[in-house]
Design a protein around this motif. Structure first.
Motif, PDB file in Angstrom:
ATOM      1  N   ASP A  14      -5.564   7.233   8.404  1.00 10.38           N
ATOM      2  CA  ASP A  14      -4.293   7.787   8.902  1.00 10.38           C
ATOM      3  C   ASP A  14      -3.895   9.018   8.100  1.00 10.38           C
ATOM      4  O   ASP A  14      -3.524  10.048   8.675  1.00 10.38           O
ATOM      5  CB  ASP A  14      -3.166   6.749   8.789  1.00 10.38           C
TER       6      ASP A  14
ATOM      7  N   LYS B  93      -5.394   2.935   6.137  1.00  7.72           N
ATOM      8  CA  LYS B  93      -4.409   3.856   5.547  1.00  7.72           C
ATOM      9  C   LYS B  93      -5.046   5.210   5.254  1.00  7.72           C
ATOM     10  O   LYS B  93      -4.472   6.265   5.534  1.00  7.72           O
ATOM     11  CB  LYS B  93      -3.876   3.240   4.248  1.00  7.72           C
TER      12      LYS B  93
ATOM     13  N   ILE C 233       0.792  -1.234   0.000  1.00  7.80           N
ATOM     14  CA  ILE C 233       0.000   0.000   0.000  1.00  7.80           C
ATOM     15  C   ILE C 233       0.826   1.287   0.000  1.00  7.80           C
ATOM     16  O   ILE C 233       0.562   2.201  -0.793  1.00  7.80           O
ATOM     17  CB  ILE C 233      -1.061  -0.005   1.139  1.00  7.80           C
ATOM     18  N   ASP C 234       1.868   1.359   0.843  1.00  5.77           N
ATOM     19  CA  ASP C 234       2.633   2.609   0.929  1.00  5.77           C
ATOM     20  C   ASP C 234       3.304   2.948  -0.405  1.00  5.77           C
ATOM     21  O   ASP C 234       3.246   4.075  -0.885  1.00  5.77           O
ATOM     22  CB  ASP C 234       3.691   2.517   2.039  1.00  5.77           C
TER      23      ASP C 234
END
Ligand code: KG4
Ligand code: ZN
Length: 355
Positions: free
Chosen positions: A103, A100, A61-62
């Motif tokens: 955040d 995510k 994901i990042d």
């Protein structure tokens, strides 16, 4: 809003199934759309294995988000909002994207928008390339529209009165069309996902060679059912194998006949929908609608109704991708429909489009 244009600049995330995707969109323009596929990981299972999907989303994901922002040359500060698929989809997979997005929204003080994945497929024909003017736009649309969503998880006829106003006219009562293609492809050892391989093999085969049944002809509704076709295909393949006839050409013929049967079922029900619902346009969305043969037969069918068919601008936009999430989020942004308390946003694995 941070841009010259009035359209919101969106970071969108989709982790509903087996693709980790992040995109940057401005209204319906795709600035970047990164899709990290997990297809290889799920090959041994012949379908998506939820816990494997979750781990792969966590891992990817990042990097996927970073790449989407870099390709679009956009920084977090410039974004107007963060959008994420809240459902429907695989619960463990959805959680990763939602976590995510929460955040990021908190860290950069951006509004958070929750998007329905089916709505995104249903409207995906509206997306456009940065360089290319797509003729279709909300302003030029003649309503109502019929959107046909055909994917690995869904097969639905959706009546779109306008953006945000949906009626589900029909849906599959068992397997989705893509799921059925994938399962039969697995029996033929074609790998996962099998839909594109079946399309390729079908081009070399004769779709009249094997006669498949036409399901649900006695039911008066617009629902679909693919499990009977799957069973028919399984029995056919077993009997060809038993009589030592499952050679290259019969495999091609089998794929052509089976694919034809799946799409004939869809077009049979589509005809019923069109007879009862005077729509002005038909849009396609979902992974299976990348199929050229499906598009061809639907286009032919619509000619008789003097209806135009609109499709997503690329195969990538047909399948799971975050750009379509950004598109829907731009409509929510215009209405200021934000998640009021991001901490309370939870996954909705069965979220219907009509909710
Ligand atoms: O929309 P999608 O990426 O994921 C879901 O939301 O389910 O759709 C994936 C499905 C798979 O079942 C895959 O086999 C099918 O779309 N698919 C195709 C083609 N490309 C992908 N089916 C038929 N012909 C294709 N060209
Ligand atoms: Zn999908």
């Amino acid at each position: 809003m941070s841009n010259k244009s009035k359209q919101p600049l969106m970071l969108a995330i989709d982790t509903s199934c087996d693709e980790t995707s992040a995109a940057v969109t401005r209204g319906r323009i795709v600035l970047s759309n990164i899709v990290a596929s997990q297809a290889q990981l799920h090959q041994p299972y012949g379908g998506v294995f939820p816990t494997v999907a979750k781990l792969a989303h966590v891992e990817n994901i990042d990097r996927t988000i970073d790449t989407a922002l870099k390709r679009a040359q956009i920084s977090y500060r410039q974004l107007d909002a963060v959008a994420v698929t809240a459902g429907p989809g695989l619960a463990p997979a959805l959680e990763v994207g939602i976590g995510k997005a929460k955040d990021l929204a908190q860290q950069y003080s951006k509004p958070l928008i929750a998007v329905n994945h089916i709505e995104a497929h249903a409207l995906s024909s509206l997306l456009q390339r940065q360089s290319n003017k797509n003729k279709l736009s909300v302003k030029n649309t003649s309503w109502p529209v019929l959107s046909l969503v055909v994917s690995g998880g869904h097969s639905e006829f959706i009546l779109v009165a306008k953006i945000g106003q949906y009626q589900r006219l029909g849906h599959t009562i068992d397997d989705a069309a893509g799921e059925c293609l994938d399962k039969v492809g697995r029996i033929l050892s074609l790998g996962y996902p099998a839909g594109p391989v079946i399309e390729e093999f079908a081009q070399r085969g004769d779709h009249t060679r094997f006669k498949f049944p036409l399901p649900m002809t006695t039911s008066r509704n617009y629902n679909l059912s693919f499990s009977g076709l799957k069973t028919f295909a399984r029995n056919l393949i077993a009997s060809l194998e038993k009589s030592d006839q499952l050679n290259k050409q019969t495999t091609y013929d089998c794929c052509a006949s089976f694919q034809h049967a799946v799409f004939r079922h869809i077009t049979y029900k589509l005809e019923k929908v069109l007879q009862q619902h005077p729509v002005k346009e038909v849009w396609l969305g979902g992974g299976v609608t990348a199929n050229i043969y499906l598009r061809k037969i639907v286009r032919q069918q619509l000619k008789a109704h003097q209806l135009k068919l609109y499709t997503p601008f690329s195969k990538k936009i047909c399948g799971d991708n975050a750009a379509m999430i950004g598109l829907v989020a731009s409509f929510r942004f215009a209405q200021q429909q934000f998640v009021s308390n991001p901490n309370q946003l939870t996954r909705k694995p069965r979220w219907p489009i009509t909710d």
